[in-house]
Design a protein around this motif. Structure first.
Motif, PDB file in Angstrom:
ATOM      1  N   ARG A   1       0.968  -1.062  -0.111  1.00  0.00           N
ATOM      2  CA  ARG A   1       0.108  -0.111   0.014  1.00  0.00           C
ATOM      3  C   ARG A   1       0.819   1.133   0.187  1.00  0.00           C
TER       4      ARG A   1
ATOM      5  N   GLY B   1       0.563   5.668  -0.446  1.00  0.00           N
ATOM      6  CA  GLY B   1      -0.428   6.507  -0.275  1.00  0.00           C
ATOM      7  C   GLY B   1       0.038   7.906   0.304  1.00  0.00           C
TER       8      GLY B   1
ATOM      9  N   ILE C   1      -3.601  11.463  -5.509  1.00  0.00           N
ATOM     10  CA  ILE C   1      -3.691  10.000  -5.374  1.00  0.00           C
ATOM     11  C   ILE C   1      -3.417   9.263  -6.957  1.00  0.00           C
TER      12      ILE C   1
ATOM     13  N   LEU D   1      -1.021   6.212  -6.827  1.00  0.00           N
ATOM     14  CA  LEU D   1      -1.181   5.642  -5.469  1.00  0.00           C
ATOM     15  C   LEU D   1      -2.339   4.889  -5.264  1.00  0.00           C
ATOM     16  N   ASN D   2      -2.364   4.042  -3.993  1.00  0.00           N
ATOM     17  CA  ASN D   2      -3.385   3.089  -3.828  1.00  0.00           C
ATOM     18  C   ASN D   2      -3.912   3.291  -2.249  1.00  0.00           C
TER      19      ASN D   2
ATOM     20  N   LEU E   1      -5.320   5.949   1.343  1.00  0.00           N
ATOM     21  CA  LEU E   1      -5.211   7.105   1.743  1.00  0.00           C
ATOM     22  C   LEU E   1      -5.399   7.234   3.338  1.00  0.00           C
TER      23      LEU E   1
ATOM     24  N   LEU F   1      -9.569   2.646  -3.308  1.00  0.00           N
ATOM     25  CA  LEU F   1      -8.404   3.163  -2.473  1.00  0.00           C
ATOM     26  C   LEU F   1      -8.565   2.386  -1.133  1.00  0.00           C
TER      27      LEU F   1
ATOM     28  N   THR G   1       3.968   5.973   3.210  1.00  0.00           N
ATOM     29  CA  THR G   1       3.081   6.980   3.063  1.00  0.00           C
ATOM     30  C   THR G   1       3.818   8.309   3.136  1.00  0.00           C
TER      31      THR G   1
END
Length: 749
Positions: free
Chosen positions: A375, A377, A398, A403-404, A406, A450, A701
């Protein structure tokens, strides 16, 4: 319900390997039996330990017996291998030191070892459980089966009666984090052997102590050990091993691929091996033979290895475990008849391998790791997601950067709930600030597929600290009110008509803390987490899983919910155990970058090797701006962000020991420090991402507290070379991660 396992042996190059798989996947014969006698361990019977207990394995018949199931087994020591005239076995377990003379009767030998108390809380019921603190290692004195050394994070312990009693030798440092310890008989000034205990600390290196000398103190012994560039202290030593005749001491390092021999007369270590890799872990070190005939055996990243006068070689007979094991064993004892293939004919010694999780760096044992893996984000300040325009801007960021994930605050740094809570427990104690309408938010983000992470700030909570007259607040024992940390400043006071004067003034930190010992605080935070999962979030991220650390008045902070003998470390473990049993979804925690870099949990109590047991993801804050400006700033200094994330992600992965994924926070903000003033730009940000990719690559992240993400770029193609000149990049990836897509229920411990 305890699962029954079958261990099947596979012949390979004249030796054997074993696999631990669910029984329904194994061919007959060989159902595991409990307590079957073992009579030929000096010959061909293997022993293996894992989280389920201790097993014996008979290659010829595929017979497998579960010998002991009282806990996890981490290391196996056959007494005859270091004291030829004695018999018996010692085992390092999560229940302490285990002894058996015949592999049929077992006894724990823990008298004098420290006990940790853990609070359990379920269905409103509180109980206290005592358990032996986690032991870092177990090492015998060659020639004397009664002398053993072990260690906790905080202290080294010596037994001189076969583990029946232990006494503390303390440590060489004011901070905890002991990695290993070992006893040896090293010559004194007269040439006679004197009992000497050596220990390794993650920051201060190796030191030694003579436990029989009155007033003896730990003395540093670090000359010759390799340091990371720009670092003053040697890098952590993973293992210390003594040759069977007691004449030589060897050491290996946790994060650098190096082996050493101790020159005791010169009080220095001599490096005998350094591979060309920039990062690797040599652990579980043991020695057979001595002098020029010495052979060193150890576990490294994805391979068991042997080093001798003829050089370094992999041991393919047992490296095949990497492809055979569904759940890797933590340790393996190879009996003499099988070890002879490497040790030569005529030997009566077996081989003991530990730290075997290193063979499978891609496998993570936490229940929801597969869902959380890969992941990538951004963190979104919640106030920017309360309008359609604000949320859409972040969703575009995103998408533009492929990105994938949040991450968004659902309970913020002041304790405000940032969603329309409905759970009665949550609404009773919580205060709702400006936030999002949850169902609408989830529908919109789900449309983009997401992965949603709810950040919950746990023990820093102004709103809960003021609830019911400060019922849950950390308490000021001196002033009898809720505690807040402050610093003292000399300030000039000017009043009309008076001469200016200087006064010492309190300046309070903008932090309010609740009591981490309180099960009602746990219950409240976990109730928030469960509601968020039920209403559409995929993962819970806990921040501020720690006690307050700042303030001149820190000694005045008291904890009225403390009971049952709990200490700070136990409180954090107890909370995470409770959260783990209640939350049926991935759980992540945020930690300081230094706690992901070093084994010690100094100041915060964030010991990764302990906390990782109860979470699926660890999120270290390796922000370059938060380290000293010269940290890893060797030339080319501009590429320091790449190095910090390359090495940091690797180190934290080693500390987590396959118990949790490592997903670092990446610095997407400028801080007014010397390094950022010189180097911060888009390249600074993307270097961090290259560092993660070239290290362990389980995700990341971006963090910017203001929500400004104009410095981001899409991830480079996986095959794209790092554009800088740091030699680490040219060496290739540290871990070739193979995704584990097993369902969550298959990954349960």
């Amino acid at each position: 319900m305890r699962k029954t396992f079958l261990l099947a042996l596979f012949a390979f190059s004249g030796l054997t390997a074993f696999s631990v798989l669910p029984a329904q996947q194994q061919p007959a014969p060989g159902a595991v039996s409990a307590g079957q006698p073992v009579t030929d361990t000096g010959g061909t019977v293997f022993l293996a330990g894992n989280g389920s207990g201790l097993f014996s394995i008979r290659p010829g018949t595929l017979g497998v017996s579960l010998l002991w199931q009282g806990g996890a087994v981490h290391k196996i020591l056959r007494v005859q291998d270091f004291a030829p005239d004695a018999e018996g076995w010692y085992f390092l377990t999560d229940k302490g030191v285990l002894y058996s003379r015949d592999l049929q009767n077992f006894e724990l030998r823990n008298d004098g070892l420290p006990v940790r108390t853990v609070k359990t809380f379920r269905n409103g019921e509180i109980a206290f459980v005592s358990e032996i603190q986690e032991l870092a290692d177990l090492c015998p004195l060659p020639g004397n089966p009664d002398v053993l050394v072990t260690a906790t994070n905080k202290s080294v312990f010596l037994s001189e009666d076969g583990g029946r009693s232990w006494r503390s030798l303390g440590t060489s440092a004011i901070t905890d984090g002991v990695k290993t310890a070992a006893p040896a008989m090293l010559p004194d000034e007269t040439g006679r052997g004197k009992l000497t205990v050596l220990m390794s600390h993650p920051i201060y290196g190796i030191s030694y102590l003579h436990p029989h000398d009155a007033g003896s103190r730990w003395t540093d012994l670090n000359d010759g050990l390799e340091r990371m560039p720009t670092m003053e202290s040697p890098d952590e030593v993973a293992a210390i091993a003594v040759s069977p005749d007691g004449s030589q001491v060897y050491a290996s390092q946790s994060f650098l691929p190096a082996l050493y021999r101790l020159d005791w007369e010169g009080r220095r270590f001599v490096r005998i091996l350094r591979t060309e890799d920039f990062a690797d872990s040599f652990d579980g070190l043991s020695v057979r033979g001595s002098g020029e005939n010495a052979k060193l055996f150890f576990t490294a990243r994805e391979n068991l290895k042997m080093f001798s006068s003829t050089g370094l070689q992999n041991i393919p007979q047992w490296d095949s475990l990497s492809s055979l094991l569904r759940k890797p064993a933590s340790c393996l004892y190879v009996p003499p008849a099988e070890a002879a293939a490497l040790l030569g004919p005529g030997t009566n010694a077996g081989l003991s391998f530990s730290q075997m999780w290193l063979l499978h760096p891609e496998q993570v044992s936490s229940p929801y790791a597969a869902r959380a893996d890969g992941r990538k984000g951004i963190y979104i300040p919640v106030w920017q997601a309360t309008t359609e325009e604000g949320l859409d801007a972040h969703l575009k960021t995103i998408q533009d950067n492929s990105l994938n994930m949040l991450v968004i605050d659902m309970k913020d740094d002041y304790g405000f709930l940032r969603y329309d809570a409905q759970d009665p427990l949550v609404t009773e104690k919580g205060q709702t600030g400006r936030g999002i309408r949850l169902e609408e938010f989830v529908r919109k983000t789900d449309a983009l597929d997401l992965y949603l992470v709810a950040r919950i700030v746990v023990f820093k909570d102004r709103e809960l600290s003021e609830y019911a007259g400060g019922k849950y607040a950390v308490w000021d024992s001196r002033e009898n009110k809720p505690w807040r940390g402050y610093e003292l400043r000399e300030e000039t006071i000017e009043e009309e008509g008076k001469e200016p004067r200087t006064e010492t003034v309190r300046r309070y930190y903008d932090e309010y803390w609740v009591d981490p010992y309180s099960e009602e605080v746990w219950e409240y935070n976990v109730a928030i987490a469960k509601e968020l999962i039920a209403r559409g979030f995929d993962e819970i991220q806990f921040d501020y899983i720690r006690f307050p650390t700042d303030g001149r008045n820190l000694p005045d902070a008291s904890y009225r919910w403390q009971s049952g003998g709990l200490d700070k470390e136990s409180a954090l473990l107890s909370f995470l155990r409770y959260a783990r049993q209640e939350i049926k979804a991935p759980v992540s925690i945020d930690i300081y970058g230094a706690n992901g870099w070093y084994r010690t949990g100094a100041r915060t109590g964030q010991h990764i090797n302990l906390l990782a047991k109860y979470v699926d993801v660890i999120c270290p804050m390796f922000y370059p701006s938060h380290f000293e400006n010269g940290f890893l700033a060797q030339e080319p200094a501009v590429e320091r962000p790449y190095r910090i994330y390359y090495y940091g992600t690797f180190r934290n992965t080693i500390l987590a020991k396959n118990q949790a994924l490592v997903r670092p926070w990446a610095q997407a903000f400028y801080l007014n420090v010397a390094y950022d003033r010189t180097y911060y730009n888009e390249n600074y940000v993307q270097q961090q991402i290259f560092g993660v990719r070239d290290s362990c690559n389980r995700g990341y992240t971006y963090w910017n507290n203001s929500g400004r993400y104009t410095d981001l770029r899409p991830d480079p193609p996986d095959t794209a070379p790092y554009p800088g000149t740091s030699p680490e990049a040219a060496a290739g990836r540290i871990f070739r991660v193979r995704r584990n897509n097993a369902p969550a229920e298959a990954l349960q411990k």
